[in-house]
Design a protein around this motif. Structure first.
Motif, PDB file in Angstrom:
ATOM      1  N   TRP A  34       0.852  -1.178   0.000  1.00 55.49           N
ATOM      2  CA  TRP A  34       0.000   0.000   0.000  1.00 55.49           C
ATOM      3  C   TRP A  34       0.896   1.240   0.000  1.00 55.49           C
ATOM      4  O   TRP A  34       1.896   1.304   0.744  1.00 55.49           O
ATOM      5  N   PHE A  35       0.490   2.218  -0.826  1.00 54.92           N
ATOM      6  CA  PHE A  35       1.221   3.477  -0.937  1.00 54.92           C
ATOM      7  C   PHE A  35       0.249   4.640  -0.760  1.00 54.92           C
ATOM      8  O   PHE A  35      -0.940   4.538  -1.092  1.00 54.92           O
ATOM      9  N   HIS A  36       0.797   5.757  -0.299  1.00 51.94           N
ATOM     10  CA  HIS A  36       0.083   7.025  -0.296  1.00 51.94           C
ATOM     11  C   HIS A  36       0.850   7.948  -1.240  1.00 51.94           C
ATOM     12  O   HIS A  36       2.061   8.135  -1.065  1.00 51.94           O
ATOM     13  N   GLN A  37       0.142   8.495  -2.237  1.00 51.01           N
ATOM     14  CA  GLN A  37       0.800   9.443  -3.137  1.00 51.01           C
ATOM     15  C   GLN A  37       0.505  10.853  -2.649  1.00 51.01           C
ATOM     16  O   GLN A  37      -0.661  11.269  -2.581  1.00 51.01           O
ATOM     17  N   ASN A  38       1.561  11.566  -2.295  1.00 46.89           N
ATOM     18  CA  ASN A  38       1.358  12.903  -1.751  1.00 46.89           C
ATOM     19  C   ASN A  38       1.089  13.916  -2.879  1.00 46.89           C
ATOM     20  O   ASN A  38       1.185  13.568  -4.062  1.00 46.89           O
ATOM     21  N   GLN A  42       4.967  11.941  -5.003  1.00 42.77           N
ATOM     22  CA  GLN A  42       5.796  10.852  -4.487  1.00 42.77           C
ATOM     23  C   GLN A  42       4.964   9.742  -3.868  1.00 42.77           C
ATOM     24  O   GLN A  42       3.990  10.019  -3.163  1.00 42.77           O
ATOM     25  N   LEU A  43       5.351   8.516  -4.125  1.00 42.95           N
ATOM     26  CA  LEU A  43       4.704   7.341  -3.527  1.00 42.95           C
ATOM     27  C   LEU A  43       5.401   7.015  -2.210  1.00 42.95           C
ATOM     28  O   LEU A  43       6.579   6.658  -2.193  1.00 42.95           O
ATOM     29  N   ILE A  44       4.636   7.145  -1.148  1.00 38.99           N
ATOM     30  CA  ILE A  44       5.158   6.875   0.189  1.00 38.99           C
ATOM     31  C   ILE A  44       4.739   5.470   0.591  1.00 38.99           C
ATOM     32  O   ILE A  44       3.548   5.129   0.548  1.00 38.99           O
ATOM     33  N   ASN A  45       5.711   4.642   0.977  1.00 35.56           N
ATOM     34  CA  ASN A  45       5.389   3.278   1.408  1.00 35.56           C
ATOM     35  C   ASN A  45       4.603   3.300   2.712  1.00 35.56           C
ATOM     36  O   ASN A  45       5.028   3.918   3.687  1.00 35.56           O
ATOM     37  N   LEU A  46       3.461   2.620   2.721  1.00 34.03           N
ATOM     38  CA  LEU A  46       2.680   2.483   3.943  1.00 34.03           C
ATOM     39  C   LEU A  46       2.879   1.099   4.544  1.00 34.03           C
ATOM     40  O   LEU A  46       3.235   0.964   5.711  1.00 34.03           O
ATOM     41  N   PHE A  47       2.599   0.075   3.737  1.00 36.02           N
ATOM     42  CA  PHE A  47       2.717  -1.291   4.222  1.00 36.02           C
ATOM     43  C   PHE A  47       3.220  -2.214   3.118  1.00 36.02           C
ATOM     44  O   PHE A  47       2.844  -2.079   1.967  1.00 36.02           O
ATOM     45  N   LEU A  71      -7.174  -4.899   2.853  1.00 36.19           N
ATOM     46  CA  LEU A  71      -7.898  -3.748   3.372  1.00 36.19           C
ATOM     47  C   LEU A  71      -6.924  -2.795   4.060  1.00 36.19           C
ATOM     48  O   LEU A  71      -6.028  -3.234   4.785  1.00 36.19           O
ATOM     49  N   LEU A  72      -7.129  -1.514   3.834  1.00 38.40           N
ATOM     50  CA  LEU A  72      -6.363  -0.483   4.524  1.00 38.40           C
ATOM     51  C   LEU A  72      -7.340   0.303   5.387  1.00 38.40           C
ATOM     52  O   LEU A  72      -8.345   0.819   4.887  1.00 38.40           O
ATOM     53  N   TYR A  73      -7.059   0.368   6.697  1.00 34.48           N
ATOM     54  CA  TYR A  73      -7.902   1.098   7.631  1.00 34.48           C
ATOM     55  C   TYR A  73      -7.212   2.396   8.037  1.00 34.48           C
ATOM     56  O   TYR A  73      -6.035   2.377   8.400  1.00 34.48           O
ATOM     57  N   ILE A  74      -7.975   3.459   7.996  1.00 29.96           N
ATOM     58  CA  ILE A  74      -7.470   4.744   8.484  1.00 29.96           C
ATOM     59  C   ILE A  74      -8.404   5.179   9.605  1.00 29.96           C
ATOM     60  O   ILE A  74      -9.610   5.346   9.387  1.00 29.96           O
ATOM     61  N   SER A  75      -7.861   5.364  10.784  1.00 31.82           N
ATOM     62  CA  SER A  75      -8.700   5.787  11.914  1.00 31.82           C
ATOM     63  C   SER A  75      -8.407   7.244  12.252  1.00 31.82           C
ATOM     64  O   SER A  75      -7.295   7.749  12.008  1.00 31.82           O
ATOM     65  N   SER A  76      -9.418   7.901  12.796  1.00 34.48           N
ATOM     66  CA  SER A  76      -9.286   9.306  13.223  1.00 34.48           C
ATOM     67  C   SER A  76      -8.585  10.141  12.140  1.00 34.48           C
ATOM     68  O   SER A  76      -7.540  10.760  12.381  1.00 34.48           O
ATOM     69  N   SER A  77      -9.171  10.152  10.963  1.00 34.75           N
ATOM     70  CA  SER A  77      -8.508  10.761   9.809  1.00 34.75           C
ATOM     71  C   SER A  77      -8.170  12.235  10.040  1.00 34.75           C
ATOM     72  O   SER A  77      -8.878  12.945  10.772  1.00 34.75           O
ATOM     73  N   GLN A  78      -7.094  12.673   9.412  1.00 29.71           N
ATOM     74  CA  GLN A  78      -6.628  14.049   9.476  1.00 29.71           C
ATOM     75  C   GLN A  78      -6.527  14.608   8.059  1.00 29.71           C
ATOM     76  O   GLN A  78      -6.420  13.851   7.089  1.00 29.71           O
ATOM     77  N   THR A  79      -6.529  15.929   7.955  1.00 29.11           N
ATOM     78  CA  THR A  79      -6.472  16.543   6.620  1.00 29.11           C
ATOM     79  C   THR A  79      -5.199  16.126   5.874  1.00 29.11           C
ATOM     80  O   THR A  79      -5.207  16.018   4.651  1.00 29.11           O
ATOM     81  N   THR A  80      -4.142  15.847   6.619  1.00 32.62           N
ATOM     82  CA  THR A  80      -2.887  15.430   5.983  1.00 32.62           C
ATOM     83  C   THR A  80      -2.970  14.015   5.401  1.00 32.62           C
ATOM     84  O   THR A  80      -2.060  13.594   4.682  1.00 32.62           O
ATOM     85  N   ASP A  81      -4.040  13.295   5.700  1.00 32.42           N
ATOM     86  CA  ASP A  81      -4.233  11.973   5.098  1.00 32.42           C
ATOM     87  C   ASP A  81      -4.753  12.077   3.670  1.00 32.42           C
ATOM     88  O   ASP A  81      -4.784  11.075   2.945  1.00 32.42           O
ATOM     89  N   SER A  82      -5.171  13.249   3.263  1.00 38.95           N
ATOM     90  CA  SER A  82      -5.693  13.423   1.903  1.00 38.95           C
ATOM     91  C   SER A  82      -4.653  13.034   0.863  1.00 38.95           C
ATOM     92  O   SER A  82      -3.449  13.157   1.087  1.00 38.95           O
ATOM     93  N   PHE A  86      -2.774   3.874  -3.194  1.00 39.95           N
ATOM     94  CA  PHE A  86      -2.624   2.814  -4.184  1.00 39.95           C
ATOM     95  C   PHE A  86      -2.300   1.493  -3.504  1.00 39.95           C
ATOM     96  O   PHE A  86      -1.513   1.431  -2.563  1.00 39.95           O
ATOM     97  N   CYS A  87      -2.891   0.470  -4.054  1.00 43.53           N
ATOM     98  CA  CYS A  87      -2.533  -0.895  -3.756  1.00 43.53           C
ATOM     99  C   CYS A  87      -1.756  -1.415  -4.965  1.00 43.53           C
ATOM    100  O   CYS A  87      -2.122  -1.109  -6.110  1.00 43.53           O
TER     101      CYS A  87
END
Lengths: 111, 112
Positions: A34-38, A42-47, A71-82, A86-87
Motif C-alpha cells: 500500500w502506498f500514499h501518493q502525496n 511521491q509514492l510513500i510506502n505504507l505497508f 484492506l487499509l484502515y485509516i482511523s481518526s482521519s486528518q487533513t494530511t491523510d488526503s 494505491f494498492c
C-alpha cells in the motif's frame, strides 16, 4: 495477467472519521504493498503486506491471501491523510518483480 | 532508510529533443524499474533492470530506451521526445522477493 481493483474510487471524509479502503487481486501474489501518493506525486510506502495484519499508528492493513483481498484502515482521519492511496501487487507467476497497480482511491479529508 | 533520487522534479523539453531521466539508489539493490503515471491509466511499467547492463522491456517500452552502467544508477532515455510522452515518471528500486519496493520522488516531464 493479474488484475488489481480498488474501491471506492473516491472518498470524502470529515476530519476524525474512520475509513476502510479495499483492494482485490485476481491471482496469487508474492508482494502486496500500500502506498500514499502525496500532492507532489511521491509514492510513500505504507505497508508491505502479502499476508496477515500490520499496524502503524492510525493506519493498519490486513491481507487475506487465500481470498485475494487487502484492506487499509485509516482511523481518526486528518487533513494530511488526503491524497491518493494505491494498492500494488507482484504476481506469483510470470513476473520479474514489477508491481501491478490498482487505479487508486482518492481520499479527501475535510476540516 | 532506502533512498531513491531522481535528477529532476520538473522538466520541460521540446518535441524531438533527446531526454535523459536519471535515477539513483543508495542501497545496493539489484532491481530497478521505470514506470510512467497517466490520469485514467494508472502506473505502467516501461523498462526494468535486474543487474548491471541487463534490461528487460516492460508493458510500454516503445519510444524509450534505458541504460544501467553502474548498479546504483538507472537511466531512462527518450530518443526523440514526443508530446504523448508528457507524463509523470517514477523510478523504483527493489532488493529481492519478500521485500518491499521503494520509489523516487518522480519527474514531471512536459514535452511541448
Amino acid at each position: 495477467g493479474i488484475q488489481v481493483e480498488q474501491s471506492p474510487p473516491d472518498l470524502i471524509l470529515q476530519e476524525g472519521a474512520n475509513s476502510t479502503l479495499r483492494c482485490n487481486f485476481s491471482d496469487s501474489v508474492n508482494n502486496l504493498q500500500w502506498f500514499h501518493q502525496n500532492p507532489w506525486g511521491q509514492l510513500i510506502n505504507l505497508f508491505y503486506i502479502p499476508s496477515g495484519t500490520k499496524q502503524n499508528g492510525r493506519l493498519s492493513a490486513t491481507t487475506v491471501a487465500t481470498e485475494r483481498y487487502s484492506l487499509l484502515y485509516i482511523s481518526s482521519s486528518q487533513t494530511t491523510d488526503s491524497g491518493v492511496y494505491f494498492c500494488a501487487a507482484n504476481p506469483l507467476r510470470g513476473s520479474q518483480g514489477n508491481l501491478i497497480f490498482g487505479k487508486g482511491t482518492k481520499l479527501s479529508v475535510k476540516p | 532508510d532506502v533512498k531513491v533520487t531522481q535528477s529532476s522534479r520538473y522538466l520541460v523539453k521540446r518535441t524531438g529533443e533527446k531526454v535523459f531521466l536519471e535515477c539513483v539508489q543508495d542501497m545496493d539493490h539489484e532491481n530497478m524499474f521505470w514506470y510512467r503515471q497517466d490520469p485514467g491509466l494508472g502506473l505502467r511499467l516501461i523498462y526494468f533492470s535486474y543487474d548491471v547492463k541487463m534490461k528487460e522491456k516492460g508493458d510500454i517500452p516503445e519510444g524509450y530506451s534505458v541504460s544501467r552502467e553502474k548498479k546504483e544508477r538507472f537511466s531512462l532515455i527518450l530518443e526523440s521526445a514526443s508530446t504523448n510522452q508528457t507524463s509523470m515518471y517514477l523510478c523504483a528500486s527493489w532488493v529481492a522477493q519478500g521485500r518491499e519496493q521503494y520509489f523516487g520522488p518522480g519527474t514531471r516531464l512536459t514535452v511541448t
